[in-house]
Scaffold this motif. Sequence first.
Motif: not given
Length: 462
Positions: A16, A20, A23
């Motif tokens: 994350e 990012p 996810v």
Amino acid sequence: MATDNQSLRGFIEDLERALPAEVLRIKDPVNQNFEMTSTIMELDRLNKSPVVIFENVAGFDMPVVTNTAANRGLLARCLNTSVKELPSVFRERCQNYIPPEIVPRGAWDEIVLEGDDIDLTKLPIPLQFSVDAAPYITAGQVTARDPETGIDTTGFHRLMLKGKNRLGISLHSRRRMFEFHRRAEARGENLPAAIVLGVHPLHYMGSMVYAYPPNVRKFDIIGGLFGEPYRLARCGIADLEVPANAEIIIEGEILANVHEPEGPFGEFTGYASYRSTQNVFVVKRIRMQRKAYFHSITAGMARDHILISCITREGEILNALRRNIPNVKEVHVPHTTCGAFLAIVSIKKVSEGEAKMAMLSTLGTELYTKSVIVVDDDVNIFDMDDVMWAVATRSRAEKDIMMVPGVKSAIIDPTSDPKNFTITKWGIDATAPLDEKFAERLTISEEHRSRALEILSRAKVI
Ligand SMILES: Cc1cc2nc3c(=O)[nH]c(=O)nc-3n(C[C@H](O)[C@H](O)[C@H](O)COP(=O)(O)O)c2cc1C
């Protein structure tokens, strides 16, 4: 405090932060039945493979994490390498055994459920396919010790929800766990075991290794993949040690001489699997982190289920071949053949008969790989069009097809003999002969390819 780098939640947090887009947190409510599986299947069709967290599974507080191992790029990142080097780096690292470190307490010691408080139906266990007999725990790493040597193992085994404290379990891959249970049963004993839920993808990967000496622990191999001792803590069943930062631990035992119906279940073959060893796991205690994630592997032919099998087999077959045939280049175990049943090998052939040697070694590596195609090193083995072109133009059936009948095979391969689970293994030598002037392959130079791309780009085609 920084989250443990060897844990599932450490893996998610790191992604994350760094990537990012890899996810996907789904906040919409989803139903426990079918919706998580069908979402991942659609992502697979779109060629997208993020880790997916279903934050709101109707009727449960616990989020479900899935698709943690569906992307070659993310798995390569875990080993700090490139996608191209992944099988080779995997095979090197998993031979660099590093013994685990035992820490005093597991993160899963925050909530302890015993006696009447044990209730597996309170976990958000997905029902994945309409053929499945019940919801299945699919990401359970089952750990037990060899009753004779005390060496432990860890590996996934499908677990069918049968009741508050009862699971059906199938040991059909007939490796360590199958043998440990057989040895316990021969003594008339149940096999103490723990189910570990929520582990890092490197644990997933290391648990799928099958060619290693009997005195080596899989936890030593997983340590090799991490490049540092894997942190374990003692749980409460027998003297088992389990990953200290796992999400949930289910302690219990696999019963001796008890068989109950288990399955059908939507397997990696793309079929409903009715074949099972039909064993039973009875739960004695559940322990978990206060805000535990429930880890589930999307079953059937989802990449989450199959991709690691492809990579670990590629690594193991490379290992076996490179011992004898130094001019082997690459190995590919395609997802489309269930991550198990077909291997494609490329070699820089320098003498006749090498392709046949490579075929025999590949087929002998393990029971699941039942077919092999060997090609020259000008063929891109990750492109099935190129592979099939080589088969079509470089193999002659009367001399290039090899068959080996009566070989031990996978119980859940639908083509294996339903009584004794043997199969005919086969290979195709699709390498061009060395000793005669063979047809010349057409090629287009890099210069002309770039020029063509310029022309197409100006014509607004690309
Ligand atoms: C998601 C997943 C589910 C699996 N389910 C089973 C299973 O139900 N039964 C089984 O025998 N093997 C299953 N396997 C394969 C084993 O985990 C694998 O062969 C492992 O190396 C066996 O470990 P062991 O040597 O400790 O028995 C599964 C593999 C994956 C990736």
